[in-house]
Design an enzyme around this catalytic site. Structure first.
Site, mmCIF file in Angstrom:
data_model
loop_
_atom_site.group_PDB
_atom_site.id
_atom_site.type_symbol
_atom_site.label_atom_id
_atom_site.label_comp_id
_atom_site.label_asym_id
_atom_site.label_seq_id
_atom_site.Cartn_x
_atom_site.Cartn_y
_atom_site.Cartn_z
ATOM 1 N N LYS A 1 4.146 0.822 9.766
ATOM 2 C CA LYS A 1 4.322 2.093 9.079
ATOM 3 C C LYS A 1 3.761 3.248 9.896
ATOM 4 O O LYS A 1 4.293 4.354 9.863
ATOM 5 C CB LYS A 1 3.654 2.036 7.699
ATOM 6 C CG LYS A 1 4.530 1.308 6.690
ATOM 7 C CD LYS A 1 3.899 1.297 5.319
ATOM 8 C CE LYS A 1 2.887 0.198 5.205
ATOM 9 N NZ LYS A 1 2.389 0.014 3.836
ATOM 10 N N ARG B 1 5.220 -13.006 9.542
ATOM 11 C CA ARG B 1 5.881 -11.756 9.215
ATOM 12 C C ARG B 1 7.215 -11.666 9.962
ATOM 13 O O ARG B 1 7.438 -12.347 10.950
ATOM 14 C CB ARG B 1 4.993 -10.573 9.533
ATOM 15 C CG ARG B 1 4.735 -10.349 11.011
ATOM 16 C CD ARG B 1 3.606 -9.355 11.261
ATOM 17 N NE ARG B 1 3.919 -8.024 10.809
ATOM 18 C CZ ARG B 1 3.223 -7.369 9.870
ATOM 19 N NH1 ARG B 1 2.203 -7.935 9.303
ATOM 20 N NH2 ARG B 1 3.548 -6.155 9.525
ATOM 21 N N GLU C 1 0.870 -1.165 0.000
ATOM 22 C CA GLU C 1 0.000 0.000 0.000
ATOM 23 C C GLU C 1 0.912 1.221 0.000
ATOM 24 O O GLU C 1 1.797 1.323 0.853
ATOM 25 C CB GLU C 1 -0.880 -0.010 1.262
ATOM 26 C CG GLU C 1 -1.925 1.062 1.214
ATOM 27 C CD GLU C 1 -2.791 1.116 2.476
ATOM 28 O OE1 GLU C 1 -2.727 0.198 3.309
ATOM 29 O OE2 GLU C 1 -3.515 2.114 2.607
#
Ligand code: ATP
Ligand code: MG
Length: 562
Positions: free
Chosen positions: A270, A260, A35
C-alpha cells in the site's frame, strides 16, 4: 524467481475439515482484518476469498474487522472503500462488522492486568534506544533500566499515560518476555505508545494506542475466531500472539499462515501504491492500471473473474510469484462467456464502396453472442462509406496478409465481400481513403453468400458511427518484479494509450457505465464509470483477446484475426 502456473490445493481447508471432524470446533469463524490505510488490492482479494470463502463453504461466518490501531495513517474514506470492495467481490459480513478500536477499553483493561501480573512495564527509553537495546539476530538484546519497576509504579505510569500526562514518544508499555529470545518479536515488544491524535473511528478518547501485535490476537479472541488466517510474515509473531492470550487466560484462537500473493509486473504494498498515486504515475487509486480492486473494477474485471483467479492460484505455504497472464486469462474466460459482441474501429480509415447506391442504408441483424442465442441480437447499419481499422489495409502487403490490399478481396464481417480498387492520398502521399467495389451477391442469404475469402475484417458505418475515446492499457511496470530501491525506475511510461477518435457501432451510444463488451478482433472493453457521459461513453480496454504479450510485438496487440 519462480512463477507458478499450476493449481495448488488449499491446505487450510484440510485443517478446518479436521477440526470439525474431531469436534475441536463446531463451526468456523474467520475474519478479514484490513487496516484502513489504503485501498484493497488483488492480494487482499486472495485473503478475502480464503476467509469468506472457507467460512461460507463450511456454513460458518466471516467478520470484517478494521484493524484500526494506527490513527496516523487511517482514514474513513479508506474504510468505506474497503467495505464497498468486499461487497463488490460478492461477500457479506452480515452483522459482523467490527473495529479493533471498539475494543480499546477492553485492551486497556487487559494491559492493566498484565501490568499487575508483572507481565508488562512502562519503559522510558526513546524509540531509538529501544531499537538499539533490542539487539539483532546474531546479538542478544539488552534489558531496559526501567524493566524492573514495581507493578504499582507501572500501573500508576500506565494510567497517567492514558490520562494524557506525557508527550508523544516519551514512554511506552512493553510486554516483559525475554530480551535474549532468538525470536526478536519476543524481546519485550511494545504494546502501547503515546500518540496525541484523534482517531477516525474512536474519536478524541485516546492518546495511547495499542500496537498491532497486542491488539490482533485479543480482537480474535473477543470475536471467538476459530481460525485466524494471515500471511506468512506473521509466522514469527505467532509465539507472541499465543503469549498474550495465554497470560491473559482468555479463549485462544489459532493462527495459520499462508503465502501472500505476489503478481508480476505490479506492486502490492500500500505504501508503494500510495506513492504511485501521489507522484502522479497513475490517475488515482482507481486508475485502471492499478492492482487495486477499485482499479480492476474500473478496468472491467468482474468479481467472478477475480474469485476464479483466487481459486486457481490455491493456498499454499511457499512464497511464489503468479504471472499476470493468469489474472488476465481469468478475466478473458469470464468475459468471453458474458460480454456481448460489438464492432469498434480504434484507428479509423475510410473505405468507400463505389458501386454501392449513394443513399442506401441496409440494416443487418447480428447475434450479440456467437454461442448464446439467449443474448439476443441487434441491428447494425451499413452504407456506402464505412470505417475500417487502419492496419487492416496495406498498400504493399507481405506474403500471407489476408486483409485488404490493392486488388485483394476481404469480407466485411456480416456484410459483403469487397475488392480494393484504389486509394485516395493526401498532399503528403498518405492513404486517407480506400476505394472498393462490392459483390452484392455475397451477403447472407445471397446467391454467393458462401463464397470464401481468406480475410474477414470489422467495420463501422461512417454515417452512423459514434465517436468515442478508448483507452488502451499496458502493464504498469516493465519488469516482472519491480523491487528494490529503484522500483520506481521500472514504471512503464507507455502504460496507457488514449485514442480519441475511435468509431463505434451506434448501439454502443447509450452503453451503461461498467458494461462490458467484446470489440470483435480487439479485446474486451468496459465503459468507464467516471469519465463517460450520457451518449458519450469512454471505454477502457480490460484485456486483449489473447495473451499477446509473449508472442506479438506491441503494435500488433489485439489485432490478431478473430
Ligand atoms: P501492506 O503491506 O500493503 O500495507 P497489509 O498486509 O499491511 O498490506 P492489511 O490491510 O493489514 O494490509 O491486510 C489485511 C489482510 O490482507 C491481512 O490479513 C493480510 O495478511 C492480507 N494481505 C495483504 N496483502 C496480501 C497479499 N499480497 N496476499 C494475500 N493476503 C494479503
Ligand atoms: Mg498490515
Amino acid at each position: 524467481m519462480t512463477i507458478e502456473t499450476t493449481q495448488t490445493p488449499n491446505f487450510i481447508r484440510a485443517i478446518i475439515e479436521e477440526d470439525l471432524a474431531s469436534g475441536k470446533h463446531k463451526t468456523v469463524i474467520t475474519r478479514f482484518p484490513p487496516e484502513p490505510n489504503g485501498y484493497l488490492h488483488i492480494g487482499h482479494a486472495k485473503s478475502i476469498c480464503i476467509n469468506f470463502g472457507l467460512a461460507g463453504d463450511f456454513g460458518g461466518r466471516c467478520h470484517l474487522r478494521f484493524d484500526d490501531t494506527n490513527p496516523a495513517k487511517e482514514e474513513v474514506e479508506y474504510a468505506e472503500s474497503i467495505k464497498e470492495s468486499v461487497r463488490w467481490l460478492g461477500f457479506d459480513w452480515g452483522e459482523h462488522l467490527y473495529y479493533a478500536s471498539d475494543y480499546f477499553e477492553q485492551l486497556y483493561q487487559w494491559g492493566e492486568q498484565l501490568v499487575r501480573q508483572g507481565d508488562a512495564y512502562v519503559d522510558d527509553l526513546s524509540a531509538d534506544e529501544i531499537r538499539a537495546y533490542r539487539g539483532t539476530l546474531t546479538e542478544t538484546g539488552k534489558e531496559s533500566p526501567y524493566r524492573n519497576r514495581s507493578a504499582d509504579e507501572n500501573l500508576e505510569l500506565f494510567r497517567r499515560m492514558r490520562a494524557g500526562e506525557f508527550p508523544d514518544g516519551s514512554r511506552v508499555l512493553r510486554a516483559k518476555i525475554d530480551m535474549s529470545s532468538p525470536n526478536l518479536n519476543l524481546r519485550d515488544p511494545v504494546m502501547y505508545r503515546i500518540l496525541h491524535a484523534p482517531h477516525p473511528h474512536a474519536g478524541e478518547k485516546w492518546c495511547i494506542y495499542p500496537m498491532y501485535d497486542y491488539a490482533h490476537g485479543q480482537s480474535d479472541s473477543i470475536e471467538g475466531i476459530t481460525h485466524s488466517i494471515c500471511t506468512l510474515e506473521f509466522e514469527d509473531h505467532r509465539p507472541l500472539y499465543d503469549w498474550f492470550l495465554d497470560r491473559l487466560g482468555i479463549y485462544p484462537p489459532r493462527q495459520y499462515e499462508f503465502a501472500r500473493l505476489n503478481l508480476t509486473y505490479t506492486v502490492m504494498s500500500k505504501r508503494k501504491l500510495l506513492q504511485l498515486v501521489q507522484d502522479g504515475d497513475v490517475r488515482g487509486w482507481d486508475d485502471p492500471r492499478m492492482p487495486t480492486l477499485v482499479g480492476l473494477r474500473r478496468r472491467g474485471y468482474t468479481p467472478d473473474a477475480i474469485r476464479s483467479f483466487c481459486e486457481r492460484i490455491g493456498v499454499g505455504r511457499s512464497d511464489s510469484w503468479i504471472d499476470m497472464s493468469i489474472l488476465e486469462e481469468s478475466v478473458r474466460e469470464d468475459l468471453n462467456e458474458r460480454a456481448p459482441r460489438a464492432m469498434a474501429v480504434l484507428r479509423p480509415l475510410k473505405l468507400v464502396i463505389d458501386n454501392y447506391p449513394e443513399d442506401l442504408v441496409e440494416e443487418f441483424t447480428v447475434a450479440n453472442h456467437p454461442q448464446k442465442p439467449e443474448a439476443g441480437s441487434r441491428t447494425i447499419p451499413f452504407c456506402r462509406e464505412v470505417w475500417i481499422e487502419t492496419d487492416d489495409f496495406l498498400e504493399e502487403p507481405p506474403k500471407g496478409f489476408h486483409r485488404l490490399a490493392p486488388g485483394q478481396e476481404v469480407r466485411l464481417r456480416y456484410a459483403y465481400i469487397v475488392r480494393c480498387t484504389g486509394v485516395v492520398r493526401d498532399g503528403a502521399g498518405n492513404v486517407i481513403e480506400v476505394r472498393c467495389s462490392y459483390d452484392p451477391d455475397t451477403h447472407t442469404g445471397g446467391p454467393a453468400a458462401g463464397r470464401k475469402v481468406k480475410g474477414v475484417i470489422h467495420w463501422v458505418s461512417a454515417l452512423h458511427a459514434i465517436e468515442a475515446e478508448v483507452r488502451l492499457y499496458d502493464r504498469l511496470f516493465t519488469e516482472p518484479n519491480p523491487a528494490g530501491d529503484e522500483w520506481k525506475s521500472f514504471v512503464n511510461l507507455h502504460s496507457v494509450e488514449i485514442l480519441t477518435s475511435c468509431r463505434l457501432e451506434p448501439s454502443l451510444k447509450e452503453a451503461a457505465p461498467e458494461s462490458r463488451y467484446q470489440f470483435e478482433r480487439q479485446g474486451y472493453f468496459c465503459v468507464d464509470a467516471k469519465d463517460s457521459t450520457p451518449g458519450k461513453p469512454v471505454f477502457n480496454r480490460t484485456v486483449t483477446l489473447r495473451d499477446s504479450w509473449a508472442k506479438l510485438d506491441k503494435g500488433d496487440q489485439g489485432n490478431s484475426k478473430a
